[in-house]
Design a protein around this motif. Structure first.
Motif, mmCIF file in Angstrom:
data_model
loop_
_atom_site.group_PDB
_atom_site.id
_atom_site.type_symbol
_atom_site.label_atom_id
_atom_site.label_comp_id
_atom_site.label_asym_id
_atom_site.label_seq_id
_atom_site.Cartn_x
_atom_site.Cartn_y
_atom_site.Cartn_z
ATOM 1 N N TYR A 29 3.012 0.714 0.545
ATOM 2 C CA TYR A 29 1.704 0.472 1.151
ATOM 3 C C TYR A 29 1.063 -0.780 0.552
ATOM 4 N N ASP A 33 -0.322 -4.000 2.380
ATOM 5 C CA ASP A 33 -1.718 -4.401 2.199
ATOM 6 C C ASP A 33 -1.810 -5.876 1.799
ATOM 7 N N TYR A 49 -1.027 -3.823 9.381
ATOM 8 C CA TYR A 49 -2.077 -2.796 9.491
ATOM 9 C C TYR A 49 -1.542 -1.545 10.184
ATOM 10 N N MET A 52 0.622 0.218 7.721
ATOM 11 C CA MET A 52 -0.201 0.849 6.683
ATOM 12 C C MET A 52 -0.683 2.219 7.144
ATOM 13 N N THR A 55 2.233 4.666 7.184
ATOM 14 C CA THR A 55 2.618 4.999 5.808
ATOM 15 C C THR A 55 1.637 5.980 5.187
ATOM 16 N N VAL A 109 -8.305 3.171 6.809
ATOM 17 C CA VAL A 109 -7.004 2.597 7.170
ATOM 18 C C VAL A 109 -6.769 2.738 8.673
ATOM 19 N N SER A 132 -5.714 0.291 -3.041
ATOM 20 C CA SER A 132 -4.257 0.308 -3.241
ATOM 21 C C SER A 132 -3.914 0.142 -4.714
#
Length: 176
Positions: A29, A33, A49, A52, A55, A109, A132
């Protein structure tokens, strides 16, 4: 309540597997990011994105929740206990804190992924790097506690240890 050795090993294996999986998913991740925040190609940023979100929803959250639940089961079924040793208690609190922040951040997210999909230039979106990196640091602290197991009993642990010693002394003096 102590678990039989085979069950204890199975639960420990499940706990280590979910915890290591959570840590690995956070590394993945974090890479996405960084790509989302620093990427120059709009389609790569948009894809980062979207990845992300996938995930977080399908790897990090399930692994985090499984790690918390299996960790509690593991602690309750071993001599370490859940509240006897400071390192176990701190590890539990950090894990619950990390999972809670993760669940709250999941909405952000998903919002970023939806916005990136609709926006012509998603390179202006903020990313989630502080969370993160923070999550990674907390997970690494948990790993350090798991490996080094600093000494120190909680008050509850001290009382339980004293009770056990008294029982053993009573048994030893009662035996011929």
């Amino acid at each position: 309540m102590a678990m039989p050795p085979r069950l204890r090993k199975a639960v420990l294996t499940a706990h280590v597997t979910t915890s290591v999986g959570w840590l690995g998913a956070v590394f993945a991740y974090l890479a996405l990011d960084v790509t989302a925040v620093t990427g120059q190609d709009a389609s790569a940023v948009r894809g980062a994105y979207a990845a992300m979100e996938v995930t977080v929803l399908y790897a990090i959250v399930p692994l985090a929740l499984a790690s918390v639940v299996i960790g509690i089961v593991n602690a309750l079924g071993t001599p370490w206990g859940l509240l006897r040793h400071f390192w176990v208690l701190v590890k539990l609190l950090l894990t619950v804190f990390a999972a809670t922040v993760l669940l709250i951040e999941t909405r952000t997210v998903s919002h970023l992924a939806e916005t990136a999909a609709r926006t012509a230039d998603p390179r202006e979106l903020p990313g989630t790097l502080p969370h993160s990196v923070g999550g990674l640091v907390v997970l690494l602290l948990i790993v350090i506690l798991s490996v080094f197991k600093p000494k120190g009993l909680t008050r509850y642990g001290w009382r339980k240890q004293e009770e056990q010693r008294r029982k053993e002394r009573t048994r030893n003096t009662a035996a011929p």
